[in-house]
Design a protein around this motif. Structure first.
Motif, PDB file in Angstrom:
ATOM      1  N   TYR A  77      35.440 -34.724  12.121  1.00  0.00           N
ATOM      2  CA  TYR A  77      35.182 -35.628  13.240  1.00  0.00           C
ATOM      3  C   TYR A  77      33.674 -35.800  13.437  1.00  0.00           C
ATOM      4  O   TYR A  77      32.900 -34.872  13.209  1.00  0.00           O
ATOM      5  N   GLN A  89      31.143 -32.214  12.029  1.00  0.00           N
ATOM      6  CA  GLN A  89      32.021 -31.053  11.898  1.00  0.00           C
ATOM      7  C   GLN A  89      31.811 -30.274  10.606  1.00  0.00           C
ATOM      8  O   GLN A  89      32.240 -29.130  10.495  1.00  0.00           O
ATOM      9  N   GLU A 107      39.157 -22.567  12.538  1.00  0.00           N
ATOM     10  CA  GLU A 107      38.493 -22.824  13.810  1.00  0.00           C
ATOM     11  C   GLU A 107      36.984 -22.752  13.628  1.00  0.00           C
ATOM     12  O   GLU A 107      36.476 -22.041  12.758  1.00  0.00           O
ATOM     13  N   TYR A 162      36.729 -26.587  17.930  1.00  0.00           N
ATOM     14  CA  TYR A 162      37.940 -27.232  17.425  1.00  0.00           C
ATOM     15  C   TYR A 162      38.804 -26.209  16.693  1.00  0.00           C
ATOM     16  O   TYR A 162      38.349 -25.148  16.267  1.00  0.00           O
ATOM     17  N   ARG A 163      40.071 -26.579  16.534  1.00  0.00           N
ATOM     18  CA  ARG A 163      41.002 -25.830  15.700  1.00  0.00           C
ATOM     19  C   ARG A 163      41.772 -26.829  14.844  1.00  0.00           C
ATOM     20  O   ARG A 163      42.190 -27.882  15.338  1.00  0.00           O
ATOM     21  N   ARG A 164      41.943 -26.486  13.599  1.00  0.00           N
ATOM     22  CA  ARG A 164      42.682 -27.347  12.673  1.00  0.00           C
ATOM     23  C   ARG A 164      43.778 -26.512  12.014  1.00  0.00           C
ATOM     24  O   ARG A 164      43.525 -25.394  11.558  1.00  0.00           O
ATOM     25  N   LYS A 176      47.240 -30.743  12.216  1.00  0.00           N
ATOM     26  CA  LYS A 176      47.104 -30.783  13.674  1.00  0.00           C
ATOM     27  C   LYS A 176      45.688 -30.376  14.068  1.00  0.00           C
ATOM     28  O   LYS A 176      45.202 -29.325  13.631  1.00  0.00           O
ATOM     29  N   ASP A 177      45.042 -31.172  14.888  1.00  0.00           N
ATOM     30  CA  ASP A 177      43.678 -30.896  15.332  1.00  0.00           C
ATOM     31  C   ASP A 177      43.613 -30.837  16.845  1.00  0.00           C
ATOM     32  O   ASP A 177      44.152 -31.715  17.541  1.00  0.00           O
ATOM     33  N   ASP A 178      42.947 -29.805  17.366  1.00  0.00           N
ATOM     34  CA  ASP A 178      42.656 -29.695  18.792  1.00  0.00           C
ATOM     35  C   ASP A 178      41.154 -29.575  18.978  1.00  0.00           C
ATOM     36  O   ASP A 178      40.519 -28.703  18.367  1.00  0.00           O
ATOM     37  N   ARG A 192      37.193 -40.183  13.003  1.00  0.00           N
ATOM     38  CA  ARG A 192      37.611 -39.271  11.944  1.00  0.00           C
ATOM     39  C   ARG A 192      37.005 -39.843  10.669  1.00  0.00           C
ATOM     40  O   ARG A 192      37.402 -40.901  10.193  1.00  0.00           O
ATOM     41  N   HIS A 228      43.935 -33.913  21.243  1.00  0.00           N
ATOM     42  CA  HIS A 228      44.860 -33.531  20.177  1.00  0.00           C
ATOM     43  C   HIS A 228      45.123 -34.726  19.273  1.00  0.00           C
ATOM     44  O   HIS A 228      45.405 -35.831  19.742  1.00  0.00           O
ATOM     45  N   GLU A 230      46.942 -35.787  15.231  1.00  0.00           N
ATOM     46  CA  GLU A 230      47.766 -35.342  14.111  1.00  0.00           C
ATOM     47  C   GLU A 230      47.694 -36.332  12.956  1.00  0.00           C
ATOM     48  O   GLU A 230      47.422 -37.519  13.155  1.00  0.00           O
TER      49      GLU A 230
END
Length: 233
Positions: A77, A89, A107, A162-164, A176-178, A192, A228, A230
């Motif tokens: 991102y 990122q 993460e 972030y977490r992927r 899934k991305d947060d 993205r 969030h 996806e």
């Protein structure tokens, strides 16, 4: 210049005349597997005809192929915060990950996008200094260290994490991305990216097919503290 940097690798490969390359067996539609090279932070993930090549230490960036065709390139991102900070990122060693069963979890934190470049006057000055003092080893090593620190190793971490998660199943792969924003942090624009380059190295602007792919523009609400997203393959 590029050839000189990788000449030793070419010579090593040519000297390994006994090296046997084993071709993998064709995959079935239901095949699900992950190969993780932990020391290098690299992985391959297979689910049917889809194959991902990615990294756990560089923001979880990856490329997706169906057979031999590139179908998606994700270099993380990127965007701009409301205070004008441009973020990205995918700087090296900016994240960590674990691989368990058919799941890859990563993460990390976003970094300040580095736009530092050498302008024409600075380039001419460096050339003149090299002509005068380039033969002095301490000068050569010193100027190289300074340029690397400014242009390559600038890794300012932002309070924006972030977490992927990659989930593999028989029908495909789900990503899934947060994204977690700090209090009072707002995003003006979010993408993205497919070919984001933020480190000034000799091969950073070489052509790849991903250069032809458009960046995906995403909507980020100013009231959300967690975003969030996806992606399904």
């Amino acid at each position: 210049g590029v050839f000189g940097h990788i000449l030793s690798s070419y010579v090593t490969v040519l000297s390994c005349n006994k090296m046997n390359i084993i071709q993998p067996a064709p995959q079935e539609e239901t095949d699900v597997s992950i190969q993780y090279f932990e020391g290098a932070g690299l992985f391959t993930a297979n689910a049917g005809q889809v194959k991902l090549f990615g990294t756990t230490t560089k923001g979880g960036v990856y490329k997706a192929y169906k057979k031999d065709r590139l179908i998606w390139s994700d270099t993380g991102y990127a965007g701009k915060l409301s205070d004008g900070t441009v973020f990205c990122q995918n700087k090296p060693l900016s994240s960590s990950g674990i691989v368990k069963d058919n799941v890859i979890e990563i993460e990390g934190s976003f970094q300040n996008y580095s736009s530092k470049r050498i302008n024409r006057i600075q380039m001419i000055g460096l050339r003149l200094l090299s002509l005068l003092f380039g033969w002095i080893k301490s000068y050569s090593n010193g100027i190289r260290f300074i340029m690397q620190k400014i242009l390559i190793y600038d890794r300012k971490i932002l309070p924006f994490s972030y977490r992927r998660k990659f989930e593999l199943h028989k029908k495909g792969i789900k990503v899934k991305d947060d994204l977690y924003l700090e209090k009072n942090m707002c995003i003006d624009s979010l993408y993205r990216s497919s070919d984001c380059v933020n480190t000034h190295v000799i091969t950073s602007d070489s052509f790849q097919i991903a250069n032809l792919l458009e960046w995906e523009h995403l909507t980020a609400s100013s009231s959300d503290s967690t975003l969030h997203f996806e992606k399904d393959f």
